[in-house]
Design an enzyme around this catalytic site. Structure first.
Site, PDB file in Angstrom:
ATOM      1  N   HIS A  57      63.935 -27.700 -54.562  1.00 45.91           N
ATOM      2  CA  HIS A  57      63.137 -27.192 -53.440  1.00 45.91           C
ATOM      3  C   HIS A  57      62.737 -25.752 -53.727  1.00 45.91           C
ATOM      4  O   HIS A  57      63.591 -24.886 -53.895  1.00 45.91           O
ATOM      5  CB  HIS A  57      63.947 -27.264 -52.133  1.00 45.91           C
ATOM      6  CG  HIS A  57      63.959 -28.634 -51.535  1.00 45.91           C
ATOM      7  ND1 HIS A  57      64.074 -28.861 -50.188  1.00 45.91           N
ATOM      8  CD2 HIS A  57      63.846 -29.848 -52.110  1.00 45.91           C
ATOM      9  CE1 HIS A  57      64.037 -30.172 -49.959  1.00 45.91           C
ATOM     10  NE2 HIS A  57      63.915 -30.785 -51.118  1.00 45.91           N
ATOM     11  N   TYR A  69      63.932 -24.910 -40.709  1.00 46.23           N
ATOM     12  CA  TYR A  69      64.865 -24.248 -39.789  1.00 46.23           C
ATOM     13  C   TYR A  69      64.067 -23.903 -38.539  1.00 46.23           C
ATOM     14  O   TYR A  69      63.009 -23.276 -38.637  1.00 46.23           O
ATOM     15  CB  TYR A  69      65.424 -22.963 -40.405  1.00 46.23           C
ATOM     16  CG  TYR A  69      66.386 -23.180 -41.557  1.00 46.23           C
ATOM     17  CD1 TYR A  69      65.922 -23.440 -42.849  1.00 46.23           C
ATOM     18  CD2 TYR A  69      67.764 -23.130 -41.364  1.00 46.23           C
ATOM     19  CE1 TYR A  69      66.806 -23.637 -43.903  1.00 46.23           C
ATOM     20  CE2 TYR A  69      68.660 -23.326 -42.421  1.00 46.23           C
ATOM     21  CZ  TYR A  69      68.178 -23.579 -43.680  1.00 46.23           C
ATOM     22  OH  TYR A  69      69.058 -23.780 -44.725  1.00 46.23           O
ATOM     23  N   PRO A  83      77.316 -22.545 -40.986  1.00 46.82           N
ATOM     24  CA  PRO A  83      76.551 -23.275 -42.001  1.00 46.82           C
ATOM     25  C   PRO A  83      75.112 -22.800 -42.215  1.00 46.82           C
ATOM     26  O   PRO A  83      74.531 -23.089 -43.266  1.00 46.82           O
ATOM     27  CB  PRO A  83      76.568 -24.726 -41.499  1.00 46.82           C
ATOM     28  CG  PRO A  83      76.926 -24.651 -40.062  1.00 46.82           C
ATOM     29  CD  PRO A  83      77.751 -23.414 -39.886  1.00 46.82           C
ATOM     30  N   LYS A  98      75.817 -21.654 -47.363  1.00 44.71           N
ATOM     31  CA  LYS A  98      76.553 -20.851 -48.346  1.00 44.71           C
ATOM     32  C   LYS A  98      77.970 -21.345 -48.666  1.00 44.71           C
ATOM     33  O   LYS A  98      78.550 -20.946 -49.679  1.00 44.71           O
ATOM     34  CB  LYS A  98      76.649 -19.395 -47.858  1.00 44.71           C
ATOM     35  CG  LYS A  98      75.327 -18.662 -47.900  1.00 44.71           C
ATOM     36  CD  LYS A  98      74.908 -18.367 -49.331  1.00 44.71           C
ATOM     37  CE  LYS A  98      73.449 -18.037 -49.472  1.00 44.71           C
ATOM     38  NZ  LYS A  98      72.731 -18.904 -50.385  1.00 44.71           N
TER      39      LYS A  98
HETATM   40  P1  FAD Z   1      87.328 -28.446 -48.445  1.00 44.60           P
HETATM   41  O1  FAD Z   1      86.065 -29.165 -48.743  1.00 44.60           O
HETATM   42  O2  FAD Z   1      87.761 -28.319 -47.034  1.00 44.60           O
HETATM   43  O3  FAD Z   1      88.479 -29.118 -49.303  1.00 44.60           O
HETATM   44  C1  FAD Z   1      89.855 -28.832 -49.118  1.00 44.60           C
HETATM   45  C2  FAD Z   1      90.667 -30.046 -49.491  1.00 44.60           C
HETATM   46  O4  FAD Z   1      92.049 -29.748 -49.358  1.00 44.60           O
HETATM   47  C3  FAD Z   1      90.403 -31.240 -48.586  1.00 44.60           C
HETATM   48  O5  FAD Z   1      90.098 -32.368 -49.355  1.00 44.60           O
HETATM   49  C4  FAD Z   1      91.677 -31.387 -47.771  1.00 44.60           C
HETATM   50  O6  FAD Z   1      91.924 -32.742 -47.430  1.00 44.60           O
HETATM   51  C5  FAD Z   1      92.706 -30.843 -48.745  1.00 44.60           C
HETATM   52  N1  FAD Z   1      93.930 -30.339 -48.101  1.00 44.60           N
HETATM   53  C6  FAD Z   1      94.041 -29.663 -46.926  1.00 44.60           C
HETATM   54  N2  FAD Z   1      95.332 -29.360 -46.690  1.00 44.60           N
HETATM   55  C7  FAD Z   1      96.041 -29.847 -47.721  1.00 44.60           C
HETATM   56  C8  FAD Z   1      97.422 -29.851 -48.042  1.00 44.60           C
HETATM   57  N3  FAD Z   1      98.340 -29.272 -47.229  1.00 44.60           N
HETATM   58  N4  FAD Z   1      97.826 -30.439 -49.183  1.00 44.60           N
HETATM   59  C9  FAD Z   1      96.911 -31.024 -50.018  1.00 44.60           C
HETATM   60  N5  FAD Z   1      95.599 -31.060 -49.758  1.00 44.60           N
HETATM   61  C10 FAD Z   1      95.164 -30.468 -48.630  1.00 44.60           C
HETATM   62  N6  FAD Z   1      78.057 -25.430 -47.663  1.00 44.60           N
HETATM   63  C11 FAD Z   1      77.003 -25.221 -48.490  1.00 44.60           C
HETATM   64  O7  FAD Z   1      77.144 -24.511 -49.502  1.00 44.60           O
HETATM   65  N7  FAD Z   1      75.763 -25.777 -48.255  1.00 44.60           N
HETATM   66  C12 FAD Z   1      75.542 -26.550 -47.165  1.00 44.60           C
HETATM   67  O8  FAD Z   1      74.433 -27.071 -47.014  1.00 44.60           O
HETATM   68  C13 FAD Z   1      76.628 -26.755 -46.242  1.00 44.60           C
HETATM   69  N8  FAD Z   1      76.477 -27.514 -45.151  1.00 44.60           N
HETATM   70  C14 FAD Z   1      77.557 -27.782 -44.357  1.00 44.60           C
HETATM   71  C15 FAD Z   1      77.368 -28.580 -43.256  1.00 44.60           C
HETATM   72  C16 FAD Z   1      78.457 -28.883 -42.427  1.00 44.60           C
HETATM   73  C17 FAD Z   1      78.232 -29.744 -41.215  1.00 44.60           C
HETATM   74  C18 FAD Z   1      79.760 -28.357 -42.736  1.00 44.60           C
HETATM   75  C19 FAD Z   1      80.961 -28.700 -41.864  1.00 44.60           C
HETATM   76  C20 FAD Z   1      79.949 -27.563 -43.844  1.00 44.60           C
HETATM   77  C21 FAD Z   1      78.856 -27.265 -44.650  1.00 44.60           C
HETATM   78  N9  FAD Z   1      79.003 -26.461 -45.772  1.00 44.60           N
HETATM   79  C22 FAD Z   1      77.913 -26.196 -46.559  1.00 44.60           C
HETATM   80  C23 FAD Z   1      80.321 -25.906 -46.124  1.00 44.60           C
HETATM   81  C24 FAD Z   1      81.035 -26.677 -47.238  1.00 44.60           C
HETATM   82  O9  FAD Z   1      81.088 -28.046 -46.917  1.00 44.60           O
HETATM   83  C25 FAD Z   1      82.445 -26.123 -47.455  1.00 44.60           C
HETATM   84  O10 FAD Z   1      82.356 -24.736 -47.614  1.00 44.60           O
HETATM   85  C26 FAD Z   1      83.139 -26.756 -48.677  1.00 44.60           C
HETATM   86  O11 FAD Z   1      83.539 -28.052 -48.400  1.00 44.60           O
HETATM   87  C27 FAD Z   1      84.359 -25.934 -49.105  1.00 44.60           C
HETATM   88  O12 FAD Z   1      85.041 -26.578 -50.145  1.00 44.60           O
HETATM   89  P2  FAD Z   1      86.598 -26.390 -50.350  1.00 44.60           P
HETATM   90  O13 FAD Z   1      86.955 -27.225 -51.521  1.00 44.60           O
HETATM   91  O14 FAD Z   1      86.920 -24.956 -50.354  1.00 44.60           O
HETATM   92  O15 FAD Z   1      87.262 -26.943 -49.011  1.00 44.60           O
HETATM   93  C1  DHB Z   2      72.356 -28.325 -44.792  1.00 47.31           C
HETATM   94  C2  DHB Z   2      73.270 -27.560 -44.149  1.00 47.31           C
HETATM   95  C3  DHB Z   2      72.985 -26.239 -43.943  1.00 47.31           C
HETATM   96  O1  DHB Z   2      73.872 -25.465 -43.345  1.00 47.31           O
HETATM   97  C4  DHB Z   2      71.804 -25.663 -44.358  1.00 47.31           C
HETATM   98  O2  DHB Z   2      71.550 -24.351 -44.113  1.00 47.31           O
HETATM   99  C5  DHB Z   2      70.902 -26.418 -45.023  1.00 47.31           C
HETATM  100  C6  DHB Z   2      71.195 -27.783 -45.244  1.00 47.31           C
HETATM  101  C7  DHB Z   2      72.645 -29.757 -45.014  1.00 47.31           C
HETATM  102  O3  DHB Z   2      73.726 -30.219 -44.623  1.00 47.31           O
HETATM  103  O4  DHB Z   2      71.792 -30.445 -45.575  1.00 47.31           O
END
Ligand code: FAD
Ligand code: DHB
Length: 389
Positions: A72, A200, A292, A296
């Site tokens: 994009h 957006y 979100p 980021k």
């Molecule tokens: P997580 O994905 O939370 O992974 C942590 C893992 O640890 C999980 O699998 C969990 O089950 C496990 N865990 C927890 N506790 C324990 C324990 N005690 N022992 C063992 N395992 C454990 N980010 C973007 O960059 N772009 C986007 O477009 C975007 N959109 C989003 C939209 C939504 C609706 C949401 C909710 C989030 C969005 N994010 C986005 C954020 C992104 O999804 C998170 O920042 C990302 O998942 C972080 O990854 P992580 O591995 O740090 O944490």
């Molecule tokens: C998505 C989530 C976001 O927070 C964003 O800024 C753009 C896209 C998504 O889930 O597709």
């Protein structure tokens, strides 16, 4: 049992770090509390910065991303009857890639399996000990058996609710937090996206976002009160509310259909400092949360892992602790800038009823200013495509 690095959490941060270490021949075990299917079923991020894509390329896991991901080169901001295109490519020379977090997770899990990486799913009672000594240890239960693993380092990649950050004594950690007074109601549907780029929307009734996962799968969000539950949002209500917030042309052409996933996400800004406690490191959502808006979260997990992998490789391959000592400061410097951008974009585009009419006029004035200033658009675009590592 003993490993060099014990990673807690098989989300994007844990799996990415696991892949970095596998490729360097550093022995690591990942512990995950959920099942593999549960982790793969969690619908979250969808927009990748070019540096995240470059990291996945270097790790040899970008084949499917290049085949199926969508480049994009811009996105739209709709407000007060205007539709402003932010031309990322013209303003920054870079673009973003639309490719679901679930797909990255799958690609990383497959690569890990193929390379013989060790992951234990569905573990419970994870506890960490001695991270302030030279002999950290992690204990847990797996398939009914108590396990104990000695390691050199523990990497807490276990998300916001994980055990790693919670194990640090309160006096050793400083927390910064802002909770926003609304959430995002998200719907995934097998309908063609309303537009070929993201939109957006800043609307009197609240924020909306038209995103996508492919040319046939859409992801839409609307700002909603925190007091509401998913079952108060039947599909018809969601589509009607989204349509009311969309600019004219998009409202007319929006294709609707049954939702295949529906959830409400609260919005929060959060940073824990520092990211290192002796032999325990925090990375990703375990250390920080962004609202979100601006996409980021996953990208920050990737930049943390980039710095953390450099620190661990420096230790094992170059016998140097320089990058290990620098990890927290290097990662946090980028984290705070992404926190600022996500907070700013959230404030710019959402309805904050308590800010009243004056607050709304400030938002509209800022949007008008951005629309008329290439400098302001460049500042927005360079943050959106991602600041350099
Ligand atoms: P997580 O994905 O939370 O992974 C942590 C893992 O640890 C999980 O699998 C969990 O089950 C496990 N865990 C927890 N506790 C324990 C324990 N005690 N022992 C063992 N395992 C454990 N980010 C973007 O960059 N772009 C986007 O477009 C975007 N959109 C989003 C939209 C939504 C609706 C949401 C909710 C989030 C969005 N994010 C986005 C954020 C992104 O999804 C998170 O920042 C990302 O998942 C972080 O990854 P992580 O591995 O740090 O944490
Ligand atoms: C998505 C989530 C976001 O927070 C964003 O800024 C753009 C896209 C998504 O889930 O597709």
């Amino acid at each position: 049992m003993r490993v060099q690095v014990l990673i807690i959490g098989a989300g994007p941060a844990g799996l990415l770090l696991g892949q970095c270490l596998l490729r360097e021949g550093i022995d690591a075990l990942i512990l995950e509390s959920r099942s593999r299917e549960y982790v793969l079923g969690r619908i979250r991020a969808g927009v990748l910065e070019s540096a995240t894509v470059a990291l996945l390329e270097r790790l040899g896991v970008a084949g499917r991303l290049h085949a199926e991901g969508l480049a994009h080169e811009g996105f739209d901001i709709a407000f007060a009857g205007e539709r402003l295109r932010i031309d990322l490519a013209a303003l920054t020379g870079r673009s973003v890639t639309v490719y679901g977090q679930t797909e990255i997770t799958k690609d990383l899990m497959d690569a890990r399996d193929a390379a013989g990486g060790k992951t234990s799913y569905e573990v419970s009672d994870v506890a960490i000990e001695g991270f302030d000594t030279d002999h950290p240890r992690v204990t847990y239960t797996h398939k009914g058996n108590s396990q104990s693993i000695d390691c050199d380092f523990i990497c807490g990649c276990d998300g916001f609710h994980g055990v790693s950050r919670a194990s640090v004594p309160p006096a050793a950690i400083r927390l910064y937090e802002r909770v926003y007074p609304f959430g995002w109601m998200g719907v995934l549907s097998d309908t063609p996206p309303v537009h070929d780029e993201l939109i957006y929307v800043s609307h009197e009734r609240g924020f909306a976002l038209c995103s996508q996962r492919s040319r046939t799968r859409s992801r839409y969000y609307v700002q909603c009160p925190l007091s509401e539950q998913v079952d108060e949002w039947p599909d018809e209500r969601f589509w009607a509310e989204l349509r009311r917030r969309l600019p004219g042309e998009a409202a007319k052409t929006l294709a609707t259909g049954p939702s295949i996933e529906k959830s409400i996400a609260p919005l929060r800004s959060f940073v824990a400092e520092p990211l290192r406690f002796g032999r325990l490191f925090l990375a990703g959502d375990a250390a920080h949360i962004v609202p979100p808006t601006g996409a980021k979260g996953l990208n920050l997990a990737a930049s943390d892992v980039y710095y953390l992998a450099e620190a661990l490789v420096g230790f094992y391959k170059e016998k140097s602790i320089v990058k290990m000592d620098q990890y927290s400061a290097r990662a946090l410097s980028r984290v705070w800038k992404a926190e600022r951008f996500s907070w700013w974009m959230t404030k710019l585009l959402h309805r904050f009823p308590e800010e009243g009419e004056f607050g709304r006029r400030m938002q509209l004035a800022e949007l008008e200013y951005i629309a008329g200033s290439r400098a302001a658009q460049t500042a927005l675009a360079e943050n959106y495509v991602g600041l350099p590592y």
